[in-house]
Motif scaffolding. Sequence first.
Motif, PDB file in Angstrom:
ATOM      1  N   VAL A 205       0.833  -1.205   0.000  1.00 13.34           N
ATOM      2  CA  VAL A 205       0.000   0.000   0.000  1.00 13.34           C
ATOM      3  C   VAL A 205       0.864   1.251   0.000  1.00 13.34           C
ATOM      4  N   ASP A 206       1.949   1.251   0.791  1.00 13.68           N
ATOM      5  CA  ASP A 206       2.814   2.424   0.877  1.00 13.68           C
ATOM      6  C   ASP A 206       3.526   2.712  -0.442  1.00 13.68           C
ATOM      7  N   PHE A 207       3.742   1.700  -1.266  1.00 14.28           N
ATOM      8  CA  PHE A 207       4.430   1.883  -2.552  1.00 14.28           C
ATOM      9  C   PHE A 207       3.476   2.246  -3.685  1.00 14.28           C
ATOM     10  N   THR A 208       2.184   2.097  -3.470  1.00 14.64           N
ATOM     11  CA  THR A 208       1.233   2.299  -4.567  1.00 14.64           C
ATOM     12  C   THR A 208       0.108   3.270  -4.240  1.00 14.64           C
ATOM     13  N   GLY A 209      -0.233   3.423  -2.958  1.00 10.16           N
ATOM     14  CA  GLY A 209      -1.441   4.162  -2.617  1.00 10.16           C
ATOM     15  C   GLY A 209      -2.694   3.382  -2.944  1.00 10.16           C
ATOM     16  N   GLY A 210      -2.544   2.099  -3.179  1.00 12.96           N
ATOM     17  CA  GLY A 210      -3.665   1.280  -3.625  1.00 12.96           C
ATOM     18  C   GLY A 210      -4.367   0.566  -2.494  1.00 12.96           C
ATOM     19  N   VAL A 211      -5.149  -0.423  -2.863  1.00 13.77           N
ATOM     20  CA  VAL A 211      -5.896  -1.231  -1.904  1.00 13.77           C
ATOM     21  C   VAL A 211      -5.379  -2.659  -2.015  1.00 13.77           C
ATOM     22  N   GLN A 212      -5.146  -3.298  -0.870  1.00 13.25           N
ATOM     23  CA  GLN A 212      -4.620  -4.659  -0.863  1.00 13.25           C
ATOM     24  C   GLN A 212      -5.598  -5.591  -0.193  1.00 13.25           C
ATOM     25  N   GLU A 330       0.306 -25.520  -0.633  1.00  9.34           N
ATOM     26  CA  GLU A 330       0.711 -26.405   0.457  1.00  9.34           C
ATOM     27  C   GLU A 330       1.767 -25.755   1.355  1.00  9.34           C
ATOM     28  N   HIS A 331       2.692 -25.007   0.755  1.00 11.42           N
ATOM     29  CA  HIS A 331       3.842 -24.524   1.509  1.00 11.42           C
ATOM     30  C   HIS A 331       3.769 -23.043   1.873  1.00 11.42           C
ATOM     31  N   PHE A 332       2.820 -22.311   1.319  1.00  8.79           N
ATOM     32  CA  PHE A 332       2.660 -20.900   1.661  1.00  8.79           C
ATOM     33  C   PHE A 332       1.321 -20.702   2.364  1.00  8.79           C
ATOM     34  N   SER A 333       1.246 -19.661   3.170  1.00  2.00           N
ATOM     35  CA  SER A 333       0.043 -19.472   3.992  1.00  2.00           C
ATOM     36  C   SER A 333      -0.850 -18.345   3.489  1.00  2.00           C
ATOM     37  N   LEU A 334      -0.274 -17.240   3.002  1.00  4.11           N
ATOM     38  CA  LEU A 334      -1.063 -16.077   2.606  1.00  4.11           C
ATOM     39  C   LEU A 334      -0.622 -15.557   1.248  1.00  4.11           C
ATOM     40  N   LEU A 335      -1.596 -15.097   0.475  1.00  2.00           N
ATOM     41  CA  LEU A 335      -1.375 -14.425  -0.804  1.00  2.00           C
ATOM     42  C   LEU A 335      -1.820 -12.978  -0.649  1.00  2.00           C
ATOM     43  N   TYR A 336      -1.014 -12.035  -1.158  1.00  2.65           N
ATOM     44  CA  TYR A 336      -1.329 -10.605  -1.082  1.00  2.65           C
ATOM     45  C   TYR A 336      -1.411 -10.046  -2.501  1.00  2.65           C
ATOM     46  N   ILE A 337      -2.458  -9.290  -2.766  1.00  3.94           N
ATOM     47  CA  ILE A 337      -2.629  -8.658  -4.078  1.00  3.94           C
ATOM     48  C   ILE A 337      -2.988  -7.198  -3.853  1.00  3.94           C
ATOM     49  N   CYS A 338      -2.378  -6.310  -4.655  1.00  3.60           N
ATOM     50  CA  CYS A 338      -2.587  -4.878  -4.467  1.00  3.60           C
ATOM     51  C   CYS A 338      -2.643  -4.181  -5.810  1.00  3.60           C
ATOM     52  N   ASN A 339      -3.552  -3.217  -5.941  1.00  2.02           N
ATOM     53  CA  ASN A 339      -3.630  -2.372  -7.135  1.00  2.02           C
ATOM     54  C   ASN A 339      -4.309  -1.058  -6.735  1.00  2.02           C
ATOM     55  N   SER A 340      -4.335  -0.107  -7.670  1.00  2.00           N
ATOM     56  CA  SER A 340      -4.955   1.195  -7.384  1.00  2.00           C
ATOM     57  C   SER A 340      -6.402   1.022  -6.958  1.00  2.00           C
TER      58      SER A 340
END
Length: 685
Positions: A205-212, A330-340
């Motif tokens: 969010v700090d790098f884009t000003g977007g919503v995650q 299986e091996h990762f717990s969270l996915l994060y996606i961000c855009n304007s």
Amino acid sequence: MLSPNSSRRLGQDWKTTGTAGSLQSLKKFNNQDFSRLRASCLSQGLLFEDDTFPANVSSIGPNLLSEDKLWLIQWKRPTELQRNPHLIMDGVSRFDIMQGEIGDCWMLAALGSLTLQKRFLENVLPKDQGFQNDYAGIFHFRFWHFGDWVDVVIDDRLPLLNGRYLSVHPRTSNEFWPSLLEKAYAKLRGSYQNLHGGYISDALVDFTGGVQLQFSLKNPPPDLEEILKAADRSQCLMGCSTSGQLRNIELRNGIVQGHAYTITGATKIRYKNGWEHIVRIWNPWGHGEWKGAWSDDSPEWDHVEPKYREALCRDKDDGEFWMSCENFQEHFSLLYICNSTPTFLDFGGQNRTTWSVDRHIYQWSPVVTTGRNNYSPAGALSRNPQYFFKVTDYDPKTYNVVISLIQKHADNTLDAQKLKIGFLIFRENSKVLKQDFALARDVTNYFILSPGTYAVLPATSEDQEFEFLLRIFLKHQDYNGEPNYPLSSMLPKDTFTDLRKTTPENSDEPRLNQDSSYKTIFLRYANQGSAIDALQLQHLLNEEVLQDETASLGGRFSFDSCRGILALMDLGSNGRLTLQEFGSLWRHIAKYLDVFKKEDRNNSGYLDVSELKSAIQTAGLSVNEQLLRLMALRYGDATRRIGLSDFICCMLRLETMTYAFQNLAEDGPQLSMTTMEWLTLVMYS
């Protein structure tokens, strides 16, 4: 809770800010002006030293290292470390980054994703600096900070411990953009210590000003694959993280526990007699990779056509690897996606959609609790503001509302992440429909809501008062006719009109070209979704028309000029513009904007008298020399130059009054003046 007087004061401060904090009008962090400071250093032959983030223990933080190590820290400039330092060499890439001693993988994972999206990267990393020209030991970077874009100035003294970089270090020894950007971000957050542990969602969010948005990979939504495809298609920033009580522990399969990664690609590849969905991931360490199926030297690649294997498989220890989607979950717990805007929720057979956003900054009071983490909306309603919105479009299969709440701690420390915040959503005159509370700086969630009026109530369970930023994103179609449920954002019931500020979260290109439908713009600003008054029109014109620096050189739209514009277009004589009336105004503005840009050949932001005459002719109107002189006097500055906002006001009046005279002349022979006499009378009044 804010008293009426403090509410009014906060609203006035917000109102007078104008567009400060936008990419066109940056806020200066600590009131430091990069250009002025650099010019001063160059004129005196000095290298800049930043007293607000000094080269000592206070900038490191007292608890990052043991006391004996803290006093071993040395600060050196790149010019002391390398004979020929560069800010950037051969472009910006995630492979320029190698994590140092500080545990800021969360920030570097977001930074790695940022390097893949040039439209966001250019906002953060200004081009007007380097070591070759006008070097004065000073650099600056831009970050989105609680609703505003801020410009953070630093000196280039970097911390070293026993001769090694304490912070991130570049893979190429004489390229320093990663280390300097990291220092600027540490300054924004208070110290390097405050980068040691964090959330990738905050940095995105700090790098884009977007919503995650965050998606659990252990209990993913049923349409996760569609969301990933939409995110890739709309060029979102993406990251992921692993769980684990012990951080930075590398397992035998190469995956690091308690660690953040960047998602750099995803594809479907033909494998043997079928298809395999694979995802590409990068480790901010700059090394350390997955050792299972689809890793760099795994046998799976032997069953892929050579042209695809050569294009996709990169057999280097650079921290980047492929793995199957199944292994990824299986091996990762969270996915994060961000855009304007939440374009990653636009998938399936949808028609073309747009997202609008309302922003609200205010202070909250604690919500009344009833025990066992149950929150009482009745108690909260009496103390906190409510924010209303109307849902216009509805498809039971697609998300149409996103609510994002960000808390701002008074001293900008990591303590803010220890406060439980959240919001409640309820339908008008109805019970609570949704609630979401979490220990986080940013609580964001997505919903499918049927058409109607809803209220959002921000709240915290802590007994404290401080600011929050609430953003309400709503999806709506491009209408071919009048909407049945016009989008509305209403004021909190217990606040003042000037507390409201509605700002579309888009890039820094002119929004006049980004929004093809005037209805989209109207709906962002309309009072109760049906009309726009003079104050809202002023906000709209200043924020939607005066986007680039040149357009705003000639001054902004004043409230009085907007009252004049509204009076010209207000067919109902009720002090407001309907959607139809605004559509007519918007078409005129688009025409005048094109004319202005065409005639302002030197991009000065002004038209002189001769250019004004040509612009009037281009618009299909006519004036004589006397009227031209009066118009320049009435709408121009001391040198009779006219800026864009005054040009639009002038042309609207000229065209409207020209046609008004023609209509009067057609009504009967009683009119005893010429067109020019009439225009001279009405244009200089």
